[in-house]
Design a protein around this motif. Structure first.
Motif, PDB file in Angstrom:
ATOM      1  N   ALA A 106      17.111  14.245  -4.036  1.00 57.40           N
ATOM      2  CA  ALA A 106      16.010  14.341  -3.071  1.00 57.40           C
ATOM      3  C   ALA A 106      15.721  12.979  -2.451  1.00 57.40           C
ATOM      4  O   ALA A 106      15.537  12.865  -1.230  1.00 57.40           O
ATOM      5  CB  ALA A 106      14.760  14.900  -3.751  1.00 57.40           C
ATOM      6  N   LEU A 107      15.696  11.945  -3.273  1.00 60.07           N
ATOM      7  CA  LEU A 107      15.430  10.602  -2.753  1.00 60.07           C
ATOM      8  C   LEU A 107      16.530  10.148  -1.786  1.00 60.07           C
ATOM      9  O   LEU A 107      16.227   9.552  -0.749  1.00 60.07           O
ATOM     10  CB  LEU A 107      15.288   9.603  -3.910  1.00 60.07           C
ATOM     11  CG  LEU A 107      14.001   9.706  -4.719  1.00 60.07           C
ATOM     12  CD1 LEU A 107      14.111   8.901  -6.012  1.00 60.07           C
ATOM     13  CD2 LEU A 107      12.803   9.249  -3.906  1.00 60.07           C
ATOM     14  N   THR A 108      17.774  10.438  -2.120  1.00 57.59           N
ATOM     15  CA  THR A 108      18.851  10.038  -1.201  1.00 57.59           C
ATOM     16  C   THR A 108      18.773  10.839   0.094  1.00 57.59           C
ATOM     17  O   THR A 108      19.010  10.300   1.177  1.00 57.59           O
ATOM     18  CB  THR A 108      20.256  10.171  -1.842  1.00 57.59           C
ATOM     19  OG1 THR A 108      20.441  11.483  -2.335  1.00 57.59           O
ATOM     20  CG2 THR A 108      20.446   9.173  -2.960  1.00 57.59           C
ATOM     21  N   TYR A 109      18.416  12.100  -0.006  1.00 58.26           N
ATOM     22  CA  TYR A 109      18.251  12.920   1.201  1.00 58.26           C
ATOM     23  C   TYR A 109      17.149  12.323   2.086  1.00 58.26           C
ATOM     24  O   TYR A 109      17.323  12.158   3.287  1.00 58.26           O
ATOM     25  CB  TYR A 109      17.920  14.368   0.824  1.00 58.26           C
ATOM     26  CG  TYR A 109      17.966  15.319   1.995  1.00 58.26           C
ATOM     27  CD1 TYR A 109      19.143  15.983   2.317  1.00 58.26           C
ATOM     28  CD2 TYR A 109      16.839  15.551   2.786  1.00 58.26           C
ATOM     29  CE1 TYR A 109      19.192  16.859   3.398  1.00 58.26           C
ATOM     30  CE2 TYR A 109      16.879  16.424   3.866  1.00 58.26           C
ATOM     31  CZ  TYR A 109      18.066  17.072   4.165  1.00 58.26           C
ATOM     32  OH  TYR A 109      18.124  17.928   5.245  1.00 58.26           O
ATOM     33  N   LEU A 110      16.035  11.990   1.472  1.00 56.85           N
ATOM     34  CA  LEU A 110      14.927  11.390   2.214  1.00 56.85           C
ATOM     35  C   LEU A 110      15.321  10.014   2.772  1.00 56.85           C
ATOM     36  O   LEU A 110      14.921   9.653   3.877  1.00 56.85           O
ATOM     37  CB  LEU A 110      13.684  11.277   1.334  1.00 56.85           C
ATOM     38  CG  LEU A 110      13.020  12.609   0.984  1.00 56.85           C
ATOM     39  CD1 LEU A 110      12.018  12.426  -0.155  1.00 56.85           C
ATOM     40  CD2 LEU A 110      12.349  13.215   2.203  1.00 56.85           C
ATOM     41  N   GLY A 111      16.125   9.289   2.019  1.00 55.77           N
ATOM     42  CA  GLY A 111      16.611   7.994   2.494  1.00 55.77           C
ATOM     43  C   GLY A 111      17.512   8.123   3.710  1.00 55.77           C
ATOM     44  O   GLY A 111      17.446   7.322   4.646  1.00 55.77           O
ATOM     45  N   ARG A 112      18.348   9.164   3.703  1.00 58.97           N
ATOM     46  CA  ARG A 112      19.235   9.406   4.859  1.00 58.97           C
ATOM     47  C   ARG A 112      18.444   9.856   6.078  1.00 58.97           C
ATOM     48  O   ARG A 112      18.893   9.702   7.194  1.00 58.97           O
ATOM     49  CB  ARG A 112      20.283  10.465   4.516  1.00 58.97           C
ATOM     50  CG  ARG A 112      21.409   9.960   3.647  1.00 58.97           C
ATOM     51  CD  ARG A 112      22.571  10.940   3.579  1.00 58.97           C
ATOM     52  NE  ARG A 112      22.204  12.274   3.164  1.00 58.97           N
ATOM     53  CZ  ARG A 112      22.132  12.686   1.898  1.00 58.97           C
ATOM     54  NH1 ARG A 112      22.390  11.845   0.917  1.00 58.97           N
ATOM     55  NH2 ARG A 112      21.792  13.920   1.616  1.00 58.97           N
ATOM     56  N   HIS A 113      17.282  10.450   5.861  1.00 56.53           N
ATOM     57  CA  HIS A 113      16.458  10.975   6.948  1.00 56.53           C
ATOM     58  C   HIS A 113      15.174  10.165   7.138  1.00 56.53           C
ATOM     59  O   HIS A 113      14.182  10.677   7.642  1.00 56.53           O
ATOM     60  CB  HIS A 113      16.115  12.451   6.681  1.00 56.53           C
ATOM     61  CG  HIS A 113      17.320  13.328   6.697  1.00 56.53           C
ATOM     62  ND1 HIS A 113      18.072  13.553   5.573  1.00 56.53           N
ATOM     63  CD2 HIS A 113      17.919  13.999   7.701  1.00 56.53           C
ATOM     64  CE1 HIS A 113      19.083  14.349   5.885  1.00 56.53           C
ATOM     65  NE2 HIS A 113      19.018  14.627   7.177  1.00 56.53           N
TER      66      HIS A 113
END
Length: 138
Positions: A12-19
């Motif tokens: 989730a954190l990496t997804y949010l980081g990418r977005h």
């Protein structure tokens, strides 16, 4: 081994980081992308929010977003938050210390000494690796 909860938090954190250029991201987006139960992910994101890593907005255009830069989110913090101690034995844990019931004298216990070395090397890596490092590897 990392728990599913921690693995999902990292996803989730990496997804949010990418977005992070988007204002917010819906839980459903992350859940669908990574095959995570919406309810389980919601609980994880709330814990990350309480820990000061995420912010959220309600209503139209609502969702979650990073409030810290990826470089400011050490992996050790995420793991401790969701899984507890990083040490393999309670007698070598820095934050969750407990004496081992089987150990007669911790001061001369060889297992304790070796596990302290393992803990120290593991911490050296996890405290210096951040969400940004994961994003760079993708």
């Amino acid at each position: 081994m990392l728990s599913k909860k921690t693995k999902y938090a990292l996803h989730a954190l990496t997804y949010l980081g990418r977005h992070k250029d988007e204002k917010t991201v819906l839980i459903q987006e992350i859940a669908e992308e990574h095959g995570i139960s919406h309810k389980f992910l919601e609980n994880i994101l709330l814990e990350l929010k309480k820990a000061g890593m995420l912010g959220s907005k309600k209503g139209k255009g609502g969702g979650y977003y990073l409030i810290k830069e990826p470089k400011d989110i050490p992996l050790s913090r995420v793991i401790r938050l969701l899984d507890g101690p990083i040490a393999l034995l309670p007698c070598v844990s820095l934050n969750y210390y407990e004496p081992c019931a089987e150990c007669k004298n911790e001061a001369v216990c060889g297992i304790n000494r070796v596990m302290i070395q393992v803990r120290d090397e593991t911490l050296k890596i996890l405290e210096n690796k951040t969400l940004e490092d994961i994003l760079k590897e993708e």
